[in-house]
Design a protein around this motif. Structure first.
Motif, PDB file in Angstrom:
ATOM      1  N   THR A 128      -8.829  10.955   6.928  1.00  0.00           N
ATOM      2  CA  THR A 128      -7.798  11.127   7.961  1.00  0.00           C
ATOM      3  C   THR A 128      -8.428  11.551   9.282  1.00  0.00           C
ATOM      4  O   THR A 128      -9.482  12.179   9.310  1.00  0.00           O
ATOM      5  CB  THR A 128      -6.770  12.202   7.559  1.00  0.00           C
ATOM      6  OG1 THR A 128      -7.438  13.447   7.343  1.00  0.00           O
ATOM      7  CG2 THR A 128      -6.017  11.799   6.310  1.00  0.00           C
TER       8      THR A 128
ATOM      9  N   THR B   1      -0.687  14.045  15.677  1.00  0.00           N
ATOM     10  CA  THR B   1      -0.604  12.762  14.980  1.00  0.00           C
ATOM     11  C   THR B   1      -1.756  12.660  13.999  1.00  0.00           C
ATOM     12  O   THR B   1      -2.889  13.015  14.326  1.00  0.00           O
ATOM     13  CB  THR B   1      -0.685  11.579  15.970  1.00  0.00           C
ATOM     14  OG1 THR B   1       0.348  11.729  16.958  1.00  0.00           O
ATOM     15  CG2 THR B   1      -0.514  10.252  15.249  1.00  0.00           C
TER      16      THR B   1
ATOM     17  N   LEU C 156      -7.918   1.000  14.038  1.00  0.00           N
ATOM     18  CA  LEU C 156      -8.619   2.275  14.147  1.00  0.00           C
ATOM     19  C   LEU C 156     -10.119   2.026  14.117  1.00  0.00           C
ATOM     20  O   LEU C 156     -10.611   1.182  13.359  1.00  0.00           O
ATOM     21  CB  LEU C 156      -8.245   3.194  12.975  1.00  0.00           C
ATOM     22  CG  LEU C 156      -6.765   3.535  12.789  1.00  0.00           C
ATOM     23  CD1 LEU C 156      -6.567   4.281  11.481  1.00  0.00           C
ATOM     24  CD2 LEU C 156      -6.256   4.370  13.953  1.00  0.00           C
TER      25      LEU C 156
ATOM     26  N   HIS D 218      -5.118  -1.219  10.793  1.00  0.00           N
ATOM     27  CA  HIS D 218      -4.372  -0.211  11.538  1.00  0.00           C
ATOM     28  C   HIS D 218      -4.935   0.018  12.945  1.00  0.00           C
ATOM     29  O   HIS D 218      -4.568   0.990  13.601  1.00  0.00           O
ATOM     30  CB  HIS D 218      -4.367   1.102  10.760  1.00  0.00           C
ATOM     31  CG  HIS D 218      -3.746   0.993   9.399  1.00  0.00           C
ATOM     32  ND1 HIS D 218      -4.498   0.877   8.240  1.00  0.00           N
ATOM     33  CD2 HIS D 218      -2.446   0.937   9.028  1.00  0.00           C
ATOM     34  CE1 HIS D 218      -3.676   0.784   7.214  1.00  0.00           C
ATOM     35  NE2 HIS D 218      -2.436   0.817   7.648  1.00  0.00           N
TER      36      HIS D 218
ATOM     37  N   THR E  29      -7.575   4.550  18.686  1.00  0.00           N
ATOM     38  CA  THR E  29      -6.380   4.431  17.874  1.00  0.00           C
ATOM     39  C   THR E  29      -5.368   3.568  18.624  1.00  0.00           C
ATOM     40  O   THR E  29      -5.587   3.210  19.786  1.00  0.00           O
ATOM     41  CB  THR E  29      -5.764   5.816  17.598  1.00  0.00           C
ATOM     42  OG1 THR E  29      -5.196   6.318  18.822  1.00  0.00           O
ATOM     43  CG2 THR E  29      -6.820   6.799  17.087  1.00  0.00           C
TER      44      THR E  29
ATOM     45  N   TYR F 114      -3.802   9.937  11.473  1.00  0.00           N
ATOM     46  CA  TYR F 114      -4.056   8.555  11.075  1.00  0.00           C
ATOM     47  C   TYR F 114      -4.798   8.574   9.736  1.00  0.00           C
ATOM     48  O   TYR F 114      -5.718   9.362   9.543  1.00  0.00           O
ATOM     49  CB  TYR F 114      -4.897   7.832  12.123  1.00  0.00           C
ATOM     50  CG  TYR F 114      -4.233   7.759  13.480  1.00  0.00           C
ATOM     51  CD1 TYR F 114      -3.341   6.742  13.790  1.00  0.00           C
ATOM     52  CD2 TYR F 114      -4.506   8.722  14.449  1.00  0.00           C
ATOM     53  CE1 TYR F 114      -2.739   6.673  15.034  1.00  0.00           C
ATOM     54  CE2 TYR F 114      -3.904   8.662  15.709  1.00  0.00           C
ATOM     55  CZ  TYR F 114      -3.021   7.640  15.987  1.00  0.00           C
ATOM     56  OH  TYR F 114      -2.424   7.580  17.213  1.00  0.00           O
ATOM     57  N   THR F 115      -4.389   7.691   8.834  1.00  0.00           N
ATOM     58  CA  THR F 115      -4.959   7.671   7.486  1.00  0.00           C
ATOM     59  C   THR F 115      -5.835   6.446   7.284  1.00  0.00           C
ATOM     60  O   THR F 115      -5.440   5.324   7.612  1.00  0.00           O
ATOM     61  CB  THR F 115      -3.845   7.685   6.428  1.00  0.00           C
ATOM     62  OG1 THR F 115      -3.065   8.872   6.586  1.00  0.00           O
ATOM     63  CG2 THR F 115      -4.441   7.666   5.026  1.00  0.00           C
TER      64      THR F 115
END
Length: 649
Positions: free
Chosen positions: A466, A477, A341, A339, A376, A479-480
């Motif tokens: 998260t 927002t 991240l 993702h 991110t 993000y997981t």
């Protein structure tokens, strides 16, 4: 008399001859019945709706009342035709998720019949996977409901038994106990089944595992909650009382995959291993041969147990004369390549921690800091917040630390890390589960009364959590993180940022499924021309397999960041550059190990620390790609992975 459809002459003639007499006696006209179309008289599966897990195969079968061509059609595509048959089968592989339509057409010159199935293909749930044949299984801990009616509620089986080593006999089973091996048989035709995770839920307050082991062969399971541990670690409490371990059982080949030999190391030959290389998985069963009666207990020296001691803080005495030189922090990082991240988290104390009047606006005063640097898909950012010591809680007997509204706590599940910016708009919550043993403490004295201590406390971790940014605004927002890779180290010592000090540090693990992890550190002077001490640690799975130090290491830097065009950080910090490429070559003086590591920068974030008027020491948090090649512990090592580096200049 009228004859109809007399195409099969012999049959029709015989039929007419027999019936004609009766027909003439009765004065009736005999009619031959019309031929009927083929009929599918039986199908397997009988139900018109069937379910399988992805990757499994299922055989469909039909019986037809007369000879016909049988055509198989999956989602509108013809797969195969069996010509001139009364029984036909076709094996389909469930390699695509979703609901599929399988239609069978049985037809000849007379007519046609069809059968349809709705075939549901789904992902395999978490749990113990079972398919036709014998399985040797276990559970690592006391279950919330151990009764077989609950544990095996979703499983079709026709045999379940366990071996009593005390009586040398097989027994029926009414409940599934921890650390014992059980044999279960799944009959043919059942397909893949799963004992779901819900049925394996641990008891709320599980007791300490203690399984009686008797002289001779014992059917056991791993008594640790980790997905896999070496037999050397899992069976450490009975190390003097067993000679070998067999398993796990492979239902396909109907054989044991490996044979572990206690007291031996590495690969011996074929499927024979030393117990340091023999892995025990938490849901598999194993045979262990004991030389005397003993007790198998849950290993008390777990990774959590070890970290609870060694990862505690090292606060100075209140009358320590160099207390203002004191620095200590917890550091965590995360990388989620899927993702895009990455995160760096630091919770830090410095100076006289007993002084409760610290001014957080003065970088030279006593206070605590919380930093969260993150990247991110939307870009990079950083939050740095200071707190006076009145808002700090720490301990010299546990790793737990609270700074303002941010904290980290070590629990039975791992490190629970919560970081919250002072404005409440950035919140990070995650659990870091350790997967590797800690490294030895690396200490680098560099001046009288100056020393930096560094410990890679948990070099490979599984991270779930998260990150929420712009919380409470229209741009909020979240993000997981799910099964992301993490790292944790702990640093402490006595120094000032104004000192002639620098360091480089880096780490990475070989992806989520890889077995290698490394971390390196090098304390230097500020311009990195003089090393005060260096180390490179390498892990295979959870164990350290190589340590290189000082003269065994050579670190080179290329393409300093001042070569970057139009970079705002370079313009603002012209005297604090970092390398875009770092190369580390390590050669052991003793055992022939050698490793080459190259790091290429992808993105970075500076943390400027004022050291005077218009002067800064900068900690560069850098993310990029590592290429690792070499030969360690008798095996070649080669992989590419994402990781972090830190460069202080």
């Amino acid at each position: 008399m009228t004859l109809r459809h007399g195409t099969i002459i012999c049959y029709a003639t015989a039929f007419v001859f027999v019936m004609m007499t009766a027909g003439m006696v009765a004065g009736n006209v005999i009619e031959i019945p019309e031929p009927v179309s083929p009929v599918i008289t039986r199908s397997d599966p009988a139900s018109s709706s069937v379910s399988d897990y992805i990757g499994d195969s299922r055989t469909f079968t039909v019986n037809v009342s007369q000879i016909a061509d049988v055509t198989w059609i999956l989602d509108g595509t013809i797969l195969h035709t069996n010509q001139s048959v009364r029984t036909a089968s076709y094996c389909c592989s469930s390699d695509e998720l979703g609901v599929h339509n399988l239609t069978i057409l049985a037809q000849n010159e007379i007519g046609m019949d069809q059968k349809c199935w709705d075939w549901v293909v789904s992902t395999i749930p978490v749990g113990i996977k079972l398919f036709p044949g014998w399985h040797f299984i276990s559970v690592p801990c006391e279950l919330c409901d151990p009764g077989i009616d609950h544990v095996l509620e979703c499983v079709a089986y026709d045999a379940l038994t366990c071996y009593n080593a005390e009586t040398c006999s097989w027994e029926t089973v009414s409940a599934i106990e921890p650390s014992k091996g059980y044999w279960i048989h799944i009959p043919e035709g059942c397909g893949t089944q799963v004992i779901p995770e819900e049925a394996l839920e641990p008891a709320v307050t599980p007791y300490k595992q203690a399984t009686q082991i008797f002289k001779g062969w014992n059917a056991i399971g791993c008594c640790e909650s980790a997905d896999a541990l070496s037999a050397e670690m899992s069976l450490a409490c009975i190390d003097d009382c067993y000679t070998c371990i067999w398993g796990p059982w492979n239902p396909v080949t109907m054989s044991y995959e490996y044979f572990g030999h206690n007291g031996e190391s590495g690969l011996i030959s074929g499927r024979h291993l030393g117990t340091d290389s023999f892995e025990m998985e938490k849901y598999r069963g194993y045979w262990v041969y004991a030389t005397s009666n003993t007790v198998l207990v849950e290993n008390e020296d777990t990774l959590i147990d070890r970290l609870s001691d060694l990862d505690a803080f090292h606060p100075p005495a209140s009358d320590e004369n160099k207390i203002m030189l004191y620095n200590e922090w917890h550091y965590f990082n995360v990388v989620d390549e899927e993702h895009d991240l990455s995160f760096v988290i630091t919770l830090k104390l410095n100076g006289d921690i007993y002084d409760l009047s610290g001014n957080t606006n003065d970088p030279f005063s006593t206070h605590a800091n919380v930093m969260l640097s993150y990247h991110t898909p939307a870009g990079a950012n950083i939050t740095i917040d200071g707190c006076p010591m009145t808002q700090v809680e720490y301990s010299d007997i546990t790793p737990d630390l609270r700074i303002g509204n941010s904290d980290t706590r070590l629990t039975n599940d791992g490190y629970e890390v919560h970081v919250e910016s002072s404005d409440g708009q950035t919140v990070f919550d995650a659990v870091f589960e350790p997967e590797c043993e800690p490294a030895p403490v690396f200490s680098a004295p560099y001046e009288p009364d100056r020393v930096i201590n560094w410990q890679s406390a948990s070099p490979k971790m599984e991270v779930d959590g998260t990150l929420t940014i712009n919380k409470g605004t229209p741009l909020e927002t979240t993000y997981t993180l799910s099964n992301a890779r993490g790292y944790h180290d702990h640093n402490w010592g006595y120094w000032l940022w104004q000192d002639d000090i620098g360091w480089k540090w880096g780490q990475a693990s070989e992806g989520n499924t890889g077995k290698y992890t490394f971390s390196f550190g090098n304390v230097t002077n500020n311009d990195h021309t003089e090393s005060k001490g260096s180390v490179l640690d390498i892990w295979e799975d959870e164990k350290i397999i190589a340590i290189f130090t000082n003269d065994e290491l050579n670190m080179q830097h290329y393409m300093m960041s001042d070569q970057l065009p139009d970079n705002p950080f370079v313009e603002l910090l012209p005297d604090n550059t970092f390398p875009l490429i770092t190369v580390i070559n390590a050669v052991s003086d003793d055992d022939g190990d050698m490793v080459s590591i190259e790091f290429n920068t992808e993105h970075f974030m500076p943390i400027p620390i004022p050291t005077g008027e218009d002067q800064y020491l900068v900690i560069w948090e850098v993310f990029g790609t590592y290429d690792v090649n070499g030969y360690v512990a008798g095996n070649p090592v080669s992989y590419t992975t994402k990781g972090f580096m830190e460069y202080v200049a």
